[in-house]
Design a protein around this motif. Sequence first.
Motif, PDB file in Angstrom:
ATOM      1  N   CYS A 106      87.171  66.966  -5.644  1.00  0.00           N
ATOM      2  CA  CYS A 106      87.257  65.634  -6.237  1.00  0.00           C
ATOM      3  C   CYS A 106      88.184  65.732  -7.443  1.00  0.00           C
ATOM      4  CB  CYS A 106      85.889  65.135  -6.665  1.00  0.00           C
ATOM      5  SG  CYS A 106      85.937  63.580  -7.597  1.00  0.00           S
ATOM      6  N   GLU A 107      89.376  65.213  -7.273  1.00  0.00           N
ATOM      7  CA  GLU A 107      90.339  65.186  -8.372  1.00  0.00           C
ATOM      8  C   GLU A 107      90.185  63.876  -9.127  1.00  0.00           C
ATOM      9  OE1 GLU A 107      93.697  67.230  -5.560  1.00  0.00           O
ATOM     10  OE2 GLU A 107      94.365  66.325  -7.413  1.00  0.00           O
ATOM     11  N   THR A 108      90.025  63.960 -10.441  1.00  0.00           N
ATOM     12  CA  THR A 108      89.791  62.764 -11.244  1.00  0.00           C
ATOM     13  C   THR A 108      90.920  62.548 -12.242  1.00  0.00           C
ATOM     14  OG1 THR A 108      88.586  63.777 -13.092  1.00  0.00           O
ATOM     15  CG2 THR A 108      87.325  63.283 -11.106  1.00  0.00           C
ATOM     16  N   SER A 109      91.103  61.297 -12.615  1.00  0.00           N
ATOM     17  CA  SER A 109      92.082  60.954 -13.641  1.00  0.00           C
ATOM     18  C   SER A 109      91.748  59.584 -14.197  1.00  0.00           C
ATOM     19  CB  SER A 109      93.499  60.975 -13.066  1.00  0.00           C
ATOM     20  OG  SER A 109      93.631  60.036 -12.019  1.00  0.00           O
ATOM     21  N   GLY A 110      92.293  59.283 -15.357  1.00  0.00           N
ATOM     22  CA  GLY A 110      92.125  57.964 -15.933  1.00  0.00           C
ATOM     23  C   GLY A 110      90.942  57.806 -16.864  1.00  0.00           C
ATOM     24  N   PHE A 111      90.186  58.869 -17.104  1.00  0.00           N
ATOM     25  CA  PHE A 111      89.076  58.818 -18.053  1.00  0.00           C
ATOM     26  C   PHE A 111      88.886  60.210 -18.647  1.00  0.00           C
ATOM     27  CE2 PHE A 111      85.858  60.932 -15.394  1.00  0.00           C
ATOM     28  CZ  PHE A 111      86.365  60.733 -14.119  1.00  0.00           C
ATOM     29  N   ASN A 112      88.090  60.275 -19.705  1.00  0.00           N
ATOM     30  CA  ASN A 112      87.877  61.552 -20.378  1.00  0.00           C
ATOM     31  C   ASN A 112      86.849  62.369 -19.605  1.00  0.00           C
ATOM     32  OD1 ASN A 112      87.532  63.689 -22.070  1.00  0.00           O
ATOM     33  ND2 ASN A 112      87.193  62.473 -23.920  1.00  0.00           N
ATOM     34  N   PHE A 113      87.365  63.310 -18.837  1.00  0.00           N
ATOM     35  CA  PHE A 113      86.544  64.126 -17.935  1.00  0.00           C
ATOM     36  C   PHE A 113      85.350  64.746 -18.652  1.00  0.00           C
ATOM     37  CE2 PHE A 113      86.082  66.401 -14.010  1.00  0.00           C
ATOM     38  CZ  PHE A 113      85.735  67.714 -14.305  1.00  0.00           C
ATOM     39  N   ASP A 114      85.550  65.197 -19.878  1.00  0.00           N
ATOM     40  CA  ASP A 114      84.503  65.923 -20.599  1.00  0.00           C
ATOM     41  C   ASP A 114      83.324  65.042 -20.997  1.00  0.00           C
ATOM     42  OD1 ASP A 114      86.895  68.045 -22.365  1.00  0.00           O
ATOM     43  OD2 ASP A 114      85.951  68.252 -20.389  1.00  0.00           O
ATOM     44  N   ASP A 115      83.484  63.724 -20.952  1.00  0.00           N
ATOM     45  CA  ASP A 115      82.420  62.811 -21.355  1.00  0.00           C
ATOM     46  C   ASP A 115      81.553  62.340 -20.181  1.00  0.00           C
ATOM     47  OD1 ASP A 115      84.434  61.092 -23.858  1.00  0.00           O
ATOM     48  OD2 ASP A 115      83.166  62.883 -23.993  1.00  0.00           O
ATOM     49  N   TYR A 116      81.857  62.820 -18.996  1.00  0.00           N
ATOM     50  CA  TYR A 116      81.217  62.285 -17.806  1.00  0.00           C
ATOM     51  C   TYR A 116      80.526  63.359 -16.988  1.00  0.00           C
ATOM     52  CZ  TYR A 116      83.347  57.733 -18.442  1.00  0.00           C
ATOM     53  OH  TYR A 116      83.685  56.503 -18.927  1.00  0.00           O
ATOM     54  N   ALA A 117      79.521  62.927 -16.252  1.00  0.00           N
ATOM     55  CA  ALA A 117      78.982  63.722 -15.163  1.00  0.00           C
ATOM     56  C   ALA A 117      79.695  63.292 -13.881  1.00  0.00           C
ATOM     57  CB  ALA A 117      77.483  63.504 -15.021  1.00  0.00           C
ATOM     58  N   ILE A 118      79.987  64.257 -13.036  1.00  0.00           N
ATOM     59  CA  ILE A 118      80.618  63.987 -11.750  1.00  0.00           C
ATOM     60  C   ILE A 118      79.640  64.391 -10.662  1.00  0.00           C
ATOM     61  CG2 ILE A 118      82.604  64.398 -10.268  1.00  0.00           C
ATOM     62  CD1 ILE A 118      83.329  63.119 -12.940  1.00  0.00           C
ATOM     63  N   GLY A 119      79.470  63.523  -9.701  1.00  0.00           N
ATOM     64  CA  GLY A 119      78.509  63.802  -8.642  1.00  0.00           C
ATOM     65  C   GLY A 119      79.047  63.497  -7.264  1.00  0.00           C
ATOM     66  N   TRP A 120      78.289  63.949  -6.296  1.00  0.00           N
ATOM     67  CA  TRP A 120      78.612  63.684  -4.898  1.00  0.00           C
ATOM     68  C   TRP A 120      77.459  62.920  -4.258  1.00  0.00           C
ATOM     69  CZ3 TRP A 120      83.248  64.877  -2.658  1.00  0.00           C
ATOM     70  CH2 TRP A 120      84.067  65.775  -3.346  1.00  0.00           C
ATOM     71  N   PHE A 121      77.813  61.799  -3.644  1.00  0.00           N
ATOM     72  CA  PHE A 121      76.888  61.076  -2.780  1.00  0.00           C
ATOM     73  C   PHE A 121      77.366  61.269  -1.344  1.00  0.00           C
ATOM     74  CE2 PHE A 121      74.322  58.502  -5.647  1.00  0.00           C
ATOM     75  CZ  PHE A 121      75.062  58.465  -6.811  1.00  0.00           C
ATOM     76  N   ARG A 122      76.486  61.002  -0.407  1.00  0.00           N
ATOM     77  CA  ARG A 122      76.895  60.975   0.986  1.00  0.00           C
ATOM     78  C   ARG A 122      76.193  59.844   1.699  1.00  0.00           C
ATOM     79  NH1 ARG A 122      74.156  66.579   3.342  1.00  0.00           N
ATOM     80  NH2 ARG A 122      71.961  65.882   3.304  1.00  0.00           N
ATOM     81  N   GLN A 123      76.840  59.368   2.745  1.00  0.00           N
ATOM     82  CA  GLN A 123      76.242  58.330   3.576  1.00  0.00           C
ATOM     83  C   GLN A 123      76.438  58.700   5.031  1.00  0.00           C
ATOM     84  OE1 GLN A 123      77.726  54.279   3.210  1.00  0.00           O
ATOM     85  NE2 GLN A 123      75.697  53.486   3.768  1.00  0.00           N
ATOM     86  N   ALA A 124      75.334  58.965   5.681  1.00  0.00           N
ATOM     87  CA  ALA A 124      75.351  59.267   7.106  1.00  0.00           C
ATOM     88  C   ALA A 124      75.327  57.963   7.894  1.00  0.00           C
ATOM     89  CB  ALA A 124      74.156  60.134   7.465  1.00  0.00           C
ATOM     90  N   PRO A 125      75.778  57.988   9.136  1.00  0.00           N
ATOM     91  CA  PRO A 125      75.775  56.767   9.948  1.00  0.00           C
ATOM     92  C   PRO A 125      74.401  56.117  10.020  1.00  0.00           C
ATOM     93  CG  PRO A 125      77.012  58.501  11.034  1.00  0.00           C
ATOM     94  CD  PRO A 125      76.351  59.136   9.844  1.00  0.00           C
ATOM     95  N   GLY A 126      74.338  54.844   9.678  1.00  0.00           N
ATOM     96  CA  GLY A 126      73.088  54.109   9.761  1.00  0.00           C
ATOM     97  C   GLY A 126      72.096  54.381   8.657  1.00  0.00           C
ATOM     98  N   LYS A 127      72.500  55.159   7.643  1.00  0.00           N
ATOM     99  CA  LYS A 127      71.573  55.510   6.567  1.00  0.00           C
ATOM    100  C   LYS A 127      72.107  55.057   5.219  1.00  0.00           C
ATOM    101  CE  LYS A 127      69.483  59.478   8.857  1.00  0.00           C
ATOM    102  NZ  LYS A 127      69.071  60.906   8.710  1.00  0.00           N
ATOM    103  N   GLN A 128      71.205  55.050   4.241  1.00  0.00           N
ATOM    104  CA  GLN A 128      71.614  54.695   2.883  1.00  0.00           C
ATOM    105  C   GLN A 128      72.301  55.869   2.197  1.00  0.00           C
ATOM    106  OE1 GLN A 128      68.012  53.326   0.936  1.00  0.00           O
ATOM    107  NE2 GLN A 128      68.302  51.251   1.693  1.00  0.00           N
ATOM    108  N   HIS A 129      72.961  55.560   1.098  1.00  0.00           N
ATOM    109  CA  HIS A 129      73.591  56.620   0.318  1.00  0.00           C
ATOM    110  C   HIS A 129      72.531  57.582  -0.220  1.00  0.00           C
ATOM    111  CE1 HIS A 129      76.866  53.562  -0.035  1.00  0.00           C
ATOM    112  NE2 HIS A 129      77.592  54.640   0.159  1.00  0.00           N
ATOM    113  N   GLU A 130      72.899  58.839  -0.261  1.00  0.00           N
ATOM    114  CA  GLU A 130      72.004  59.893  -0.753  1.00  0.00           C
ATOM    115  C   GLU A 130      72.733  60.677  -1.833  1.00  0.00           C
ATOM    116  OE1 GLU A 130      71.275  62.878   2.157  1.00  0.00           O
ATOM    117  OE2 GLU A 130      69.942  64.063   0.889  1.00  0.00           O
ATOM    118  N   GLY A 131      72.082  60.890  -2.966  1.00  0.00           N
ATOM    119  CA  GLY A 131      72.660  61.723  -4.007  1.00  0.00           C
ATOM    120  C   GLY A 131      72.576  63.185  -3.619  1.00  0.00           C
ATOM    121  N   VAL A 132      73.703  63.871  -3.594  1.00  0.00           N
ATOM    122  CA  VAL A 132      73.756  65.253  -3.135  1.00  0.00           C
ATOM    123  C   VAL A 132      73.707  66.230  -4.301  1.00  0.00           C
ATOM    124  CG1 VAL A 132      75.173  66.943  -1.921  1.00  0.00           C
ATOM    125  CG2 VAL A 132      75.035  64.582  -1.074  1.00  0.00           C
ATOM    126  N   SER A 133      74.608  66.060  -5.240  1.00  0.00           N
ATOM    127  CA  SER A 133      74.702  67.008  -6.347  1.00  0.00           C
ATOM    128  C   SER A 133      75.516  66.398  -7.470  1.00  0.00           C
ATOM    129  CB  SER A 133      75.371  68.306  -5.868  1.00  0.00           C
ATOM    130  OG  SER A 133      75.452  69.254  -6.906  1.00  0.00           O
TER     131      SER A 133
END
Length: 123
Positions: A22-49
Amino acid sequence: EVRLVESGGALVQTGGSLRLSCETSGFNFDDYAIGWFRQAPGKQHEGVSSISNSDGSIYYGDSVKGRFTISKDGAKNTVYLEMNSLKAEDTAVYYCAAKYGGSWRMRDRGDWWGHGTLVIVSS
């Protein structure tokens, strides 16, 4: 302009490994948490990490603990998700997201999302 750009999704066999970026730009990276969600077919979004850039705290969802590892490269404003021992149920679109502040247990959607990268795990 805020950008979160995911890459690394692919078709992989059961038991295999992938690394998402995940390449990010446009904000102060050090001030944020970065996470991964996933969405499987027919399911709601799930927080991964997630990883907090301000305090270093890391969160993993129960379904990926012990198999996935999140890391970051502050010099590149990039977060990685190393996925091992992949299962069919890991098949999903994986989205990178950013949330202002520290520890993020991913019970909310955060502030910004990328467009996603598709992971298909097939036997």
